[in-house]
Structure formats: C-alpha cells, structure tokens
Design a protein around this motif. Sequence first.
Motif, short mmCIF file in Angstrom:
data_model
loop_
_atom_site.label_atom_id
_atom_site.label_comp_id
_atom_site.label_asym_id
_atom_site.label_seq_id
_atom_site.Cartn_x
_atom_site.Cartn_y
_atom_site.Cartn_z
N GLN A 184 68.26 54.49 73.67
CA GLN A 184 69.11 54.17 74.81
C GLN A 184 70.16 53.11 74.52
O GLN A 184 70.85 52.65 75.44
N SER A 187 73.73 53.35 75.96
CA SER A 187 73.88 53.50 77.41
C SER A 187 74.67 52.34 78.01
O SER A 187 74.29 51.17 77.85
N VAL A 189 74.70 51.65 81.07
CA VAL A 189 73.81 51.09 82.09
C VAL A 189 72.91 50.04 81.46
O VAL A 189 72.67 48.98 82.05
N LEU A 190 72.41 50.32 80.26
CA LEU A 190 71.59 49.33 79.56
C LEU A 190 72.39 48.04 79.35
O LEU A 190 71.88 46.95 79.61
#
Length: 221
Positions: A184, A187, A189-190
């Motif tokens: 991830q 990402s 969002v991460l």
Amino acid sequence: MATRITRTSGAMRKAPKQARSRATIDAILDAAAHILGERGWSAFTTNAVAETAGVSIGSLYQYFPDKLALIDAVRRRHFDDVLAVLQAGANPEIPRTRRIAALVDGMIAVHSRHPAAHRVLMEESPRGDTSRSAHDRFELACRKAYEALFIANASGGSHHVRLAAQVLAGALAGAVHEAARQGQLASPVLRWELVTLVNAYLSRARPVSVSRSEKVPAVRV
C-alpha cells in the motif's frame, strides 16, 4: 527473527572513490536487494547478483568478499537512507508543515525501494558481528534523530522527550512497515493518513510533568 551467526561477517573490501565506482556499487546493491526480495536468502548468490547488476563476478569481489558482506552493505544503505529522512524532518530552515511532509514522503520512499528485500533482511538473512554493530549504531543514531525531530516539531512541551519520540518512531515505522507488507505504499490515502497522524501527535498539548504516582517505564531501543 533473522538468523544470527557467530563469525564476523566480511566487511566491504574497499570504499568507492570515483563516481564510476560508486555507480557500480549502487548497481550491485540494487541487484542484491532485488534478488533478495525475489528469491529469499536461501537462493541468494553472488553470481546472480553480478549477472543482474551487469558486472563481472570479479568486479563484485573487488568490493564484497562474500554474500554476507553484500547483505550488510544493503542494510547499511537502508540505515543511511532512514537517517537522512529523519534529519530532513528536523531541518529548521524549512517550514514545519514541509518538514512533516518530507518525513512522511521520505519514509515511504525509503521503504518503497525493494520492500520485499526489507522483509527478508529483517526475518531471514543472517547477521554477523559487523552487522550487529552496525545495527546497534543505527538504533542509537535513529533514537537521537527522532528526539531531535520531536524537539524541532512538537508544539506542546514534554520533559520526556525520549519516550515521546519513541512513541512517534514506533507509530510511524509500524504503519509504514505494515503498508509495505500490504503493498500500500503508493496509496495517496496512506500518505494523507500518515501526515495526519504525525501532525496530530506533534501538535497536541502535552503535560510538562507527571504525577509522583506515575512511573515512566524504561525505554528499550
């Protein structure tokens, strides 16, 4: 847990001085990390590394006497990259918001570089005396770097900088390592969540003392 061995691991034979030599070293270490992540420690060979790096096995042995020395160099490069990110996060010459962004972006970038190899380094590959000494030095330098970063960025006060910095280090490293395992790291969002986490932790008000009944636990680093 990574395998531990009693013999001293082979140290790097010589340090590169010219740009061409440094480029060769980088190519070898990139190849080593790639193969380590792809095949694991049991299938890791210096011949495979040399072939992937596009250098002769003799050129590889000019710098690394064995594959353990090669793995130690991959570890040390990762340590140096992490410390450089932490130092940037405490740089007083740039605004605080940019320091926090640089910290998060840097940690993501460092762990995006051969993430599978990082797991093998931590869990499978052996560690000799040289590697353990390097790791001990890294742990000390990393702790001090996180403390400096905390002091430079925290808006609330705390007499327990070491413990507060340890909490921040554990939260950030744990989240990044888990994201690496889950694939991830790319990402957005991460990234947003990590920036929010670090900023919230550094911005919240902190007590400047603890009550007499409250004991601060010993810190293990």
